[in-house]
Motif scaffolding. Structure first.
Motif, PDB file in Angstrom:
ATOM      1  N   VAL A  98       4.658  17.414   1.318  1.00 12.75           N
ATOM      2  CA  VAL A  98       5.603  18.228   2.090  1.00 12.75           C
ATOM      3  C   VAL A  98       5.830  17.522   3.426  1.00 12.75           C
ATOM      4  N   ILE A  99       7.114  17.320   3.764  1.00 14.99           N
ATOM      5  CA  ILE A  99       7.469  16.775   5.077  1.00 14.99           C
ATOM      6  C   ILE A  99       8.435  17.762   5.694  1.00 14.99           C
ATOM      7  N   ASN A 100       7.916  18.632   6.566  1.00 14.29           N
ATOM      8  CA  ASN A 100       8.713  19.734   7.094  1.00 14.29           C
ATOM      9  C   ASN A 100       8.068  20.304   8.355  1.00 14.29           C
ATOM     10  N   GLN A 101       7.725  19.422   9.294  1.00 17.69           N
ATOM     11  CA  GLN A 101       7.112  19.890  10.533  1.00 17.69           C
ATOM     12  C   GLN A 101       5.904  20.778  10.259  1.00 17.69           C
ATOM     13  N   VAL A 102       5.059  20.382   9.317  1.00 17.69           N
ATOM     14  CA  VAL A 102       3.869  21.167   9.001  1.00 17.69           C
ATOM     15  C   VAL A 102       2.789  20.838  10.025  1.00 17.69           C
ATOM     16  N   GLY A 103       2.442  21.827  10.843  1.00 14.40           N
ATOM     17  CA  GLY A 103       1.445  21.615  11.878  1.00 14.40           C
ATOM     18  C   GLY A 103       0.065  21.360  11.294  1.00 14.40           C
ATOM     19  N   ILE A 104      -0.653  20.435  11.905  1.00 10.01           N
ATOM     20  CA  ILE A 104      -2.006  20.087  11.458  1.00 10.01           C
ATOM     21  C   ILE A 104      -2.989  21.084  12.061  1.00 10.01           C
ATOM     22  N   THR A 105      -3.569  21.919  11.224  1.00  8.35           N
ATOM     23  CA  THR A 105      -4.535  22.922  11.676  1.00  8.35           C
ATOM     24  C   THR A 105      -5.810  22.816  10.851  1.00  8.35           C
ATOM     25  N   ASP A 106      -6.900  23.327  11.414  1.00 13.21           N
ATOM     26  CA  ASP A 106      -8.175  23.309  10.691  1.00 13.21           C
ATOM     27  C   ASP A 106      -8.095  24.122   9.406  1.00 13.21           C
ATOM     28  N   ALA A 107      -7.383  25.253   9.463  1.00 13.83           N
ATOM     29  CA  ALA A 107      -7.261  26.105   8.273  1.00 13.83           C
ATOM     30  C   ALA A 107      -6.559  25.362   7.144  1.00 13.83           C
ATOM     31  N   ARG A 108      -5.502  24.649   7.468  1.00 12.36           N
ATOM     32  CA  ARG A 108      -4.788  23.890   6.434  1.00 12.36           C
ATOM     33  C   ARG A 108      -5.604  22.694   5.957  1.00 12.36           C
ATOM     34  N   LYS A 109      -6.310  22.055   6.869  1.00 10.29           N
ATOM     35  CA  LYS A 109      -7.123  20.885   6.479  1.00 10.29           C
ATOM     36  C   LYS A 109      -8.255  21.264   5.545  1.00 10.29           C
ATOM     37  N   ALA A 110      -8.649  22.524   5.551  1.00 12.35           N
ATOM     38  CA  ALA A 110      -9.699  22.971   4.637  1.00 12.35           C
ATOM     39  C   ALA A 110      -9.221  22.949   3.191  1.00 12.35           C
ATOM     40  N   LYS A 111      -7.908  23.061   2.981  1.00  9.27           N
ATOM     41  CA  LYS A 111      -7.373  23.123   1.617  1.00  9.27           C
ATOM     42  C   LYS A 111      -6.523  21.912   1.245  1.00  9.27           C
ATOM     43  N   TYR A 112      -5.928  21.262   2.258  1.00  8.53           N
ATOM     44  CA  TYR A 112      -5.018  20.147   2.001  1.00  8.53           C
ATOM     45  C   TYR A 112      -5.405  18.942   2.857  1.00  8.53           C
ATOM     46  N   ASP A 113      -4.804  17.808   2.551  1.00  7.93           N
ATOM     47  CA  ASP A 113      -4.952  16.615   3.378  1.00  7.93           C
ATOM     48  C   ASP A 113      -3.666  16.365   4.144  1.00  7.93           C
ATOM     49  N   PHE A 114      -3.807  15.735   5.305  1.00 10.51           N
ATOM     50  CA  PHE A 114      -2.673  15.349   6.130  1.00 10.51           C
ATOM     51  C   PHE A 114      -2.668  13.846   6.361  1.00 10.51           C
ATOM     52  N   SER A 115      -1.474  13.311   6.565  1.00 10.49           N
ATOM     53  CA  SER A 115      -1.359  11.959   7.079  1.00 10.49           C
ATOM     54  C   SER A 115      -1.703  11.982   8.566  1.00 10.49           C
ATOM     55  N   ASP A 116      -1.689  10.817   9.192  1.00  8.60           N
ATOM     56  CA  ASP A 116      -1.737  10.778  10.642  1.00  8.60           C
ATOM     57  C   ASP A 116      -0.517  11.528  11.182  1.00  8.60           C
ATOM     58  N   PRO A 117      -0.601  12.108  12.383  1.00  6.08           N
ATOM     59  CA  PRO A 117       0.559  12.817  12.938  1.00  6.08           C
ATOM     60  C   PRO A 117       1.761  11.884  13.068  1.00  6.08           C
ATOM     61  N   TYR A 118       2.955  12.388  12.731  1.00  6.04           N
ATOM     62  CA  TYR A 118       4.152  11.571  12.918  1.00  6.04           C
ATOM     63  C   TYR A 118       5.053  12.124  14.017  1.00  6.04           C
ATOM     64  N   ILE A 119       4.723  13.300  14.548  1.00  8.14           N
ATOM     65  CA  ILE A 119       5.470  13.851  15.678  1.00  8.14           C
ATOM     66  C   ILE A 119       4.628  14.939  16.336  1.00  8.14           C
ATOM     67  N   THR A 120       4.750  15.032  17.653  1.00  6.11           N
ATOM     68  CA  THR A 120       4.064  16.081  18.408  1.00  6.11           C
ATOM     69  C   THR A 120       5.071  16.732  19.342  1.00  6.11           C
ATOM     70  N   SER A 121       5.119  18.053  19.307  1.00  3.47           N
ATOM     71  CA  SER A 121       6.073  18.766  20.145  1.00  3.47           C
ATOM     72  C   SER A 121       5.481  20.107  20.560  1.00  3.47           C
ATOM     73  N   PRO A 122       5.687  20.508  21.806  1.00  5.09           N
ATOM     74  CA  PRO A 122       5.154  21.809  22.233  1.00  5.09           C
ATOM     75  C   PRO A 122       5.989  22.975  21.724  1.00  5.09           C
ATOM     76  N   ALA A 123       5.371  24.122  21.635  1.00  9.76           N
ATOM     77  CA  ALA A 123       6.092  25.353  21.317  1.00  9.76           C
ATOM     78  C   ALA A 123       6.845  25.809  22.560  1.00  9.76           C
ATOM     79  N   ALA A 124       8.048  26.317  22.343  1.00 11.45           N
ATOM     80  CA  ALA A 124       8.859  26.854  23.436  1.00 11.45           C
ATOM     81  C   ALA A 124       8.948  28.374  23.315  1.00 11.45           C
TER      82      ALA A 124
END
Length: 262
Positions: A98-124
């Motif tokens: 999935v490539i859709n601005q999926v935020g890297i979180t501990d909860a998601r990492k417990a079930k899935y793997d992530f690539s290295d971050p490809y973008i970082t942006s703050p919440a507005a």
């Protein structure tokens, strides 16, 4: 343990070890054999993944996906779906990543793997122009905020005590905000800036941006235990940064070279 018995046990375990290695490599092998990497995405989240005037799928994340596929030596095939079911689509193998601005979180990492971050942006934190009562994230307590329930932004709004009004994406969030059915939305800064570029007269404003631990780093999401695929995607991401592809894509959509900020 005597040596003959130990040798027999080791010999018996070898086939299982070989099977584990084959399974770890199988997803990348399957992608290479098919000549296609299937990518889950929304198609409704500008400027990251959306349809242009000719109804063609485009956006920052879409072009990043195509660049990754090119580095892997395969074609990108996009499979669109609503956000709330997008990640679950990996479980039933609708797509490979999935490539859709999926935020890297501990909860998601417990079930899935992530690539290295490809973008970082703050919440507005976005409100109507005439709203002077919400100035900080702390002011969200007890207020109605339009957000997708399972997104990092929705979880951030909930953490500050907001009452979440569920939506499917950024555009619906802004529609509810403009029609006064909610008082705020917490969303991606880059999406907000793109929206204001397209509609500068829209009566909304960003009153605060998240800092520190609330910064949203996104990565390519994939099923667990596929180290070969993860390594190949990380290598592809590193290469598109080095050869200027990432710079070209980010300047096209945001007017700045985001690679310098990652």
């Amino acid at each position: 343990m005597n040596k003959p018995l130990r040798a027999l046990l080791i010999a018996g375990l070898l086939p299982f070890a070989a099977l584990g290695t084959a399974q770890a490599q199988s997803e990348l092998d399957a992608i290479e054999r098919a000549g296609v990497i299937k990518i889950g995405t929304e198609g409704t989240y500008a400027p990251f993944t959306y349809h242009d005037g000719a109804n063609g799928l485009t956006g920052f994340d879409v072009e990043i996906g195509r660049a990754i596929a090119e580095k892997l030596g395969v074609k990108a095939q996009f499979v669109e779906g609503k956000w709330d079911g997008l990640i679950a689509g990996l479980d039933v193998k609708r797509y490979d990543v999935v490539i859709n601005q999926v935020g890297i979180t501990d909860a998601r990492k417990a079930k899935y793997d992530f690539s290295d971050p490809y973008i970082t942006s703050p919440a507005a934190l976005i409100v109507r122009n005439d709203n002077d009562s919400i100035k900080t994230f702390e002011d969200l307590k007890g207020r109605r905020s339009a957000n997708t329930l399972t997104s990092n932004f929705g979880q951030l709004a909930q953490r500050y005590g907001a009452q979440i009004v569920p939506v499917q994406g950024f555009n619906e969030s802004v529609d509810l905000l403009l029609s006064r059915r909610v008082e705020a939305t917490v969303n991606d800064k880059l999406s907000y800036l793109d929206f204001k570029k397209q509609k500068p007269d829209a009566p909304v404003k960003a009153v605060a941006y998240a800092q520190g631990q609330d910064l949203n780093a996104s990565g390519v999401l994939m099923r667990k235990n596929n180290p070969e695929l993860r390594e190949a995607i990380n290598k592809a991401l590193a290469e598109i940064r080095q050869d200027g592809t990432y710079k070209r894509i980010s300047e096209k959509y945001f007017g700045v070279d985001l690679s310098a900020e990652q």
